[in-house]
Motif scaffolding. Structure first.
Motif, PDB file in Angstrom:
ATOM      1  N   PHE A  14       0.830  -1.207   0.000  1.00  0.00           N
ATOM      2  CA  PHE A  14       0.000   0.000   0.000  1.00  0.00           C
ATOM      3  C   PHE A  14       0.863   1.255   0.000  1.00  0.00           C
ATOM      4  CE2 PHE A  14      -2.091   3.423   2.339  1.00  0.00           C
ATOM      5  CZ  PHE A  14      -3.260   3.567   1.586  1.00  0.00           C
ATOM      6  N   ILE A  15       1.882   1.264   0.882  1.00  0.00           N
ATOM      7  CA  ILE A  15       2.778   2.421   0.969  1.00  0.00           C
ATOM      8  C   ILE A  15       3.558   2.585  -0.332  1.00  0.00           C
ATOM      9  CG2 ILE A  15       4.800   3.386   2.135  1.00  0.00           C
ATOM     10  CD1 ILE A  15       3.779   2.058   4.711  1.00  0.00           C
ATOM     11  N   GLY A  16       4.055   1.470  -0.854  1.00  0.00           N
ATOM     12  CA  GLY A  16       4.798   1.528  -2.107  1.00  0.00           C
ATOM     13  C   GLY A  16       3.942   2.030  -3.256  1.00  0.00           C
ATOM     14  N   GLY A  17       2.706   1.568  -3.306  1.00  0.00           N
ATOM     15  CA  GLY A  17       1.794   2.022  -4.352  1.00  0.00           C
ATOM     16  C   GLY A  17       1.454   3.489  -4.213  1.00  0.00           C
ATOM     17  N   TYR A  18       1.333   3.935  -2.963  1.00  0.00           N
ATOM     18  CA  TYR A  18       1.021   5.352  -2.725  1.00  0.00           C
ATOM     19  C   TYR A  18       2.104   6.252  -3.307  1.00  0.00           C
ATOM     20  CZ  TYR A  18       0.534   9.754  -0.188  1.00  0.00           C
ATOM     21  OH  TYR A  18       0.435  11.092   0.134  1.00  0.00           O
ATOM     22  N   PHE A  19       3.350   5.914  -3.019  1.00  0.00           N
ATOM     23  CA  PHE A  19       4.452   6.740  -3.516  1.00  0.00           C
ATOM     24  C   PHE A  19       4.661   6.564  -5.022  1.00  0.00           C
ATOM     25  CE2 PHE A  19       5.611   6.742   1.005  1.00  0.00           C
ATOM     26  CZ  PHE A  19       5.792   8.108   1.185  1.00  0.00           C
ATOM     27  N   LEU A  20       4.326   5.360  -5.525  1.00  0.00           N
ATOM     28  CA  LEU A  20       4.495   5.111  -6.947  1.00  0.00           C
ATOM     29  C   LEU A  20       3.512   5.940  -7.770  1.00  0.00           C
ATOM     30  CD1 LEU A  20       5.874   3.454  -9.184  1.00  0.00           C
ATOM     31  CD2 LEU A  20       4.106   1.705  -8.850  1.00  0.00           C
ATOM     32  N   PHE A  21       2.270   6.061  -7.276  1.00  0.00           N
ATOM     33  CA  PHE A  21       1.227   6.723  -8.053  1.00  0.00           C
ATOM     34  C   PHE A  21       0.928   8.149  -7.582  1.00  0.00           C
ATOM     35  CE2 PHE A  21       0.316   2.147  -8.580  1.00  0.00           C
ATOM     36  CZ  PHE A  21       0.404   2.072  -9.968  1.00  0.00           C
ATOM     37  N   LYS A  22       1.597   8.601  -6.543  1.00  0.00           N
ATOM     38  CA  LYS A  22       1.387   9.961  -6.060  1.00  0.00           C
ATOM     39  C   LYS A  22       1.899  10.963  -7.096  1.00  0.00           C
ATOM     40  CE  LYS A  22       2.399  13.093  -2.214  1.00  0.00           C
ATOM     41  NZ  LYS A  22       3.205  13.308  -0.995  1.00  0.00           N
ATOM     42  N   LYS A  23       1.075  11.952  -7.417  1.00  0.00           N
ATOM     43  CA  LYS A  23       1.456  12.935  -8.424  1.00  0.00           C
ATOM     44  C   LYS A  23       2.552  13.859  -7.905  1.00  0.00           C
ATOM     45  CE  LYS A  23      -3.057  13.250 -10.714  1.00  0.00           C
ATOM     46  NZ  LYS A  23      -4.144  14.187 -11.124  1.00  0.00           N
ATOM     47  N   LYS A  52       0.444  16.707 -13.435  1.00  0.00           N
ATOM     48  CA  LYS A  52       1.063  16.987 -12.147  1.00  0.00           C
ATOM     49  C   LYS A  52       0.069  17.720 -11.246  1.00  0.00           C
ATOM     50  CE  LYS A  52       5.707  17.202 -14.129  1.00  0.00           C
ATOM     51  NZ  LYS A  52       6.915  18.035 -14.379  1.00  0.00           N
ATOM     52  N   ASN A  53       0.337  17.689  -9.960  1.00  0.00           N
ATOM     53  CA  ASN A  53      -0.491  18.418  -9.001  1.00  0.00           C
ATOM     54  C   ASN A  53      -0.003  19.866  -9.000  1.00  0.00           C
ATOM     55  OD1 ASN A  53      -2.319  18.943  -6.837  1.00  0.00           O
ATOM     56  ND2 ASN A  53      -0.635  18.695  -5.373  1.00  0.00           N
ATOM     57  N   VAL A  54      -0.684  20.728  -9.750  1.00  0.00           N
ATOM     58  CA  VAL A  54      -0.221  22.095  -9.973  1.00  0.00           C
ATOM     59  C   VAL A  54      -0.898  23.056  -8.999  1.00  0.00           C
ATOM     60  CG1 VAL A  54       0.023  23.963 -11.643  1.00  0.00           C
ATOM     61  CG2 VAL A  54       0.150  21.577 -12.409  1.00  0.00           C
ATOM     62  N   ILE A  55      -0.071  23.798  -8.262  1.00  0.00           N
ATOM     63  CA  ILE A  55      -0.545  24.806  -7.312  1.00  0.00           C
ATOM     64  C   ILE A  55      -0.019  26.161  -7.766  1.00  0.00           C
ATOM     65  CG2 ILE A  55      -0.385  25.617  -4.923  1.00  0.00           C
ATOM     66  CD1 ILE A  55       0.006  22.675  -4.091  1.00  0.00           C
ATOM     67  N   VAL A  56      -0.892  27.157  -7.784  1.00  0.00           N
ATOM     68  CA  VAL A  56      -0.478  28.504  -8.170  1.00  0.00           C
ATOM     69  C   VAL A  56      -0.839  29.474  -7.044  1.00  0.00           C
ATOM     70  CG1 VAL A  56      -0.604  30.328  -9.894  1.00  0.00           C
ATOM     71  CG2 VAL A  56      -0.845  27.949 -10.595  1.00  0.00           C
ATOM     72  N   MET A 132       4.585  25.771   2.334  1.00  0.00           N
ATOM     73  CA  MET A 132       4.223  24.945   1.185  1.00  0.00           C
ATOM     74  C   MET A 132       5.105  23.705   1.095  1.00  0.00           C
ATOM     75  SD  MET A 132       1.600  26.433   0.017  1.00  0.00           S
ATOM     76  CE  MET A 132       1.359  25.349  -1.385  1.00  0.00           C
ATOM     77  N   GLU A 133       6.374  23.846   1.426  1.00  0.00           N
ATOM     78  CA  GLU A 133       7.286  22.699   1.393  1.00  0.00           C
ATOM     79  C   GLU A 133       6.890  21.683   2.468  1.00  0.00           C
ATOM     80  OE1 GLU A 133      10.455  20.180   0.316  1.00  0.00           O
ATOM     81  OE2 GLU A 133       9.512  21.845  -0.762  1.00  0.00           O
ATOM     82  N   LYS A 134       6.445  22.161   3.624  1.00  0.00           N
ATOM     83  CA  LYS A 134       5.986  21.251   4.681  1.00  0.00           C
ATOM     84  C   LYS A 134       4.730  20.508   4.247  1.00  0.00           C
ATOM     85  CE  LYS A 134       7.846  23.812   8.653  1.00  0.00           C
ATOM     86  NZ  LYS A 134       7.496  24.664   9.829  1.00  0.00           N
ATOM     87  N   ALA A 135       3.835  21.232   3.573  1.00  0.00           N
ATOM     88  CA  ALA A 135       2.584  20.615   3.116  1.00  0.00           C
ATOM     89  C   ALA A 135       2.804  19.683   1.935  1.00  0.00           C
ATOM     90  CB  ALA A 135       1.576  21.699   2.750  1.00  0.00           C
ATOM     91  N   HIS A 136       3.838  19.970   1.142  1.00  0.00           N
ATOM     92  CA  HIS A 136       4.109  19.185  -0.074  1.00  0.00           C
ATOM     93  C   HIS A 136       5.610  18.894  -0.160  1.00  0.00           C
ATOM     94  CE1 HIS A 136       0.026  20.162  -1.433  1.00  0.00           C
ATOM     95  NE2 HIS A 136       0.279  21.390  -1.042  1.00  0.00           N
ATOM     96  N   PRO A 137       6.116  18.012   0.684  1.00  0.00           N
ATOM     97  CA  PRO A 137       7.550  17.719   0.694  1.00  0.00           C
ATOM     98  C   PRO A 137       8.058  17.275  -0.677  1.00  0.00           C
ATOM     99  CG  PRO A 137       6.431  16.677   2.550  1.00  0.00           C
ATOM    100  CD  PRO A 137       5.362  17.186   1.643  1.00  0.00           C
ATOM    101  N   ILE A 169      14.852  23.582   1.207  1.00  0.00           N
ATOM    102  CA  ILE A 169      14.314  23.056  -0.046  1.00  0.00           C
ATOM    103  C   ILE A 169      15.477  22.469  -0.825  1.00  0.00           C
ATOM    104  CG2 ILE A 169      13.266  23.649  -2.264  1.00  0.00           C
ATOM    105  CD1 ILE A 169      11.606  25.739  -0.829  1.00  0.00           C
ATOM    106  N   LYS A 170      15.421  21.177  -1.097  1.00  0.00           N
ATOM    107  CA  LYS A 170      16.546  20.486  -1.722  1.00  0.00           C
ATOM    108  C   LYS A 170      16.396  20.327  -3.233  1.00  0.00           C
ATOM    109  CE  LYS A 170      17.749  17.896   2.457  1.00  0.00           C
ATOM    110  NZ  LYS A 170      16.809  18.606   3.338  1.00  0.00           N
ATOM    111  N   LYS A 171      15.172  20.310  -3.715  1.00  0.00           N
ATOM    112  CA  LYS A 171      14.954  20.073  -5.136  1.00  0.00           C
ATOM    113  C   LYS A 171      15.289  21.315  -5.944  1.00  0.00           C
ATOM    114  CE  LYS A 171      11.749  17.498  -8.015  1.00  0.00           C
ATOM    115  NZ  LYS A 171      10.433  16.802  -8.035  1.00  0.00           N
ATOM    116  N   ALA A 172      15.829  21.110  -7.138  1.00  0.00           N
ATOM    117  CA  ALA A 172      16.183  22.243  -8.001  1.00  0.00           C
ATOM    118  C   ALA A 172      14.953  23.072  -8.314  1.00  0.00           C
ATOM    119  CB  ALA A 172      16.799  21.723  -9.305  1.00  0.00           C
TER     120      ALA A 172
END
Length: 242
Positions: A14-23, A52-56, A132-137, A169-172
């Motif tokens: 279940f956990i693996g599937g969640y991360f696999l299919f999470k947008k 993608k899960n787009v937030i503006v 936002m980073e806390k809400a969407h790591p 924030i680590k991601k480019a």
């Protein structure tokens, strides 16, 4: 024991599937209404099309805009009453929401803040980005470049750059070139608007071009920066650097 092992296997799957299919979540920070479509529109539309899960996020109501006086002048010429700064700000938000929704962003993913226009700082923007980073790591953050001559725009780039340096924030990140500086600032990548999505983009730009005072719609974006909208159609792309 076998039953317990089976439960662990089910949980792991279940956990693996969640991360696999999470947008993947992509967050765009627009200093003022119209910055998102003019300078980030190509990237927003492409992210939506990639599912993608787009937030503006709109950071400011843009009350310091010189368009306020231009709008009231036009209203007077047509026999309407002037609007207040508060009404002007709400009208800008209305244009922003319509434009962003036209590009395909879900209404619940549109967030409005009220930072002081022409006065907000990188630290103010950092607070929002941290939340936002806390809400969407692990989200991808899109901002205006820190080379932008407009201080509000540059504050978004400086904020993200500082958070990346700190490791919060680590991601480019993507630092967008403002449409009005396409010929002056360098970039390393771009998101083009395809012929398939050109009409959608035009409709998003048109959200800032409607004049209907009886509906509290005042064409603010295009009255404010007419030439920027002309350039947006000319280039049909978003430019950025990392």
């Amino acid at each position: 024991m076998k039953r317990l092992l089976s439960i662990f296997v089910i949980i792991a799957l279940f956990i693996g599937g969640y991360f696999l299919f999470k947008k993947e979540t992509v967050i765009f920070y627009s200093p003022h209404a119209d910055d998102e479509v003019l300078s980030m529109g190509g990237s927003i539309i492409n992210a939506v099309e990639e599912d993608k899960n787009v937030i503006v996020i709109l950071l400011s109501k843009g009350l310091a805009s010189s368009a306020y006086h231009k709008v009231n002048t036009k209203l007077q010429e047509e026999g309407y009453n002037n609007i207040s700064p508060e009404e002007f700000g709400e009208a800008r938000i209305k244009e922003f929401k319509k434009s962003v929704e036209t590009m395909g962003v879900k209404p619940e993913n549109i967030h409005i803040y009220d930072l002081p226009d022409a006065e907000f700082t990188p630290d103010m923007v950092k607070e929002i980005m941290i939340d936002m980073e806390k809400a969407h790591p692990g989200a991808t953050h899109h901002v205006m470049t820190y080379h932008d001559p407009h201080p509000d725009h540059a504050s978004t780039g400086k904020a993200l750059k500082a958070l990346q340096k700190e490791g919060t924030i680590k991601k480019a990140g993507y630092y967008h070139i403002p449409i009005q500086q396409f010929e002056n600032l360098s970039y390393t990548g771009k998101d083009e608007i395809s012929k398939e999505h050109a009409e959608k983009y035009q409709n998003a730009l048109d959200a800032y071009g409607e004049w209907a005072p009886e509906k509290d719609i005042f064409q603010i974006g295009q009255i404010s920066v007419t030439d920027y909208f002309e350039n947006a159609i000319k280039y049909l792309e978003s430019r950025w650097h990392h």
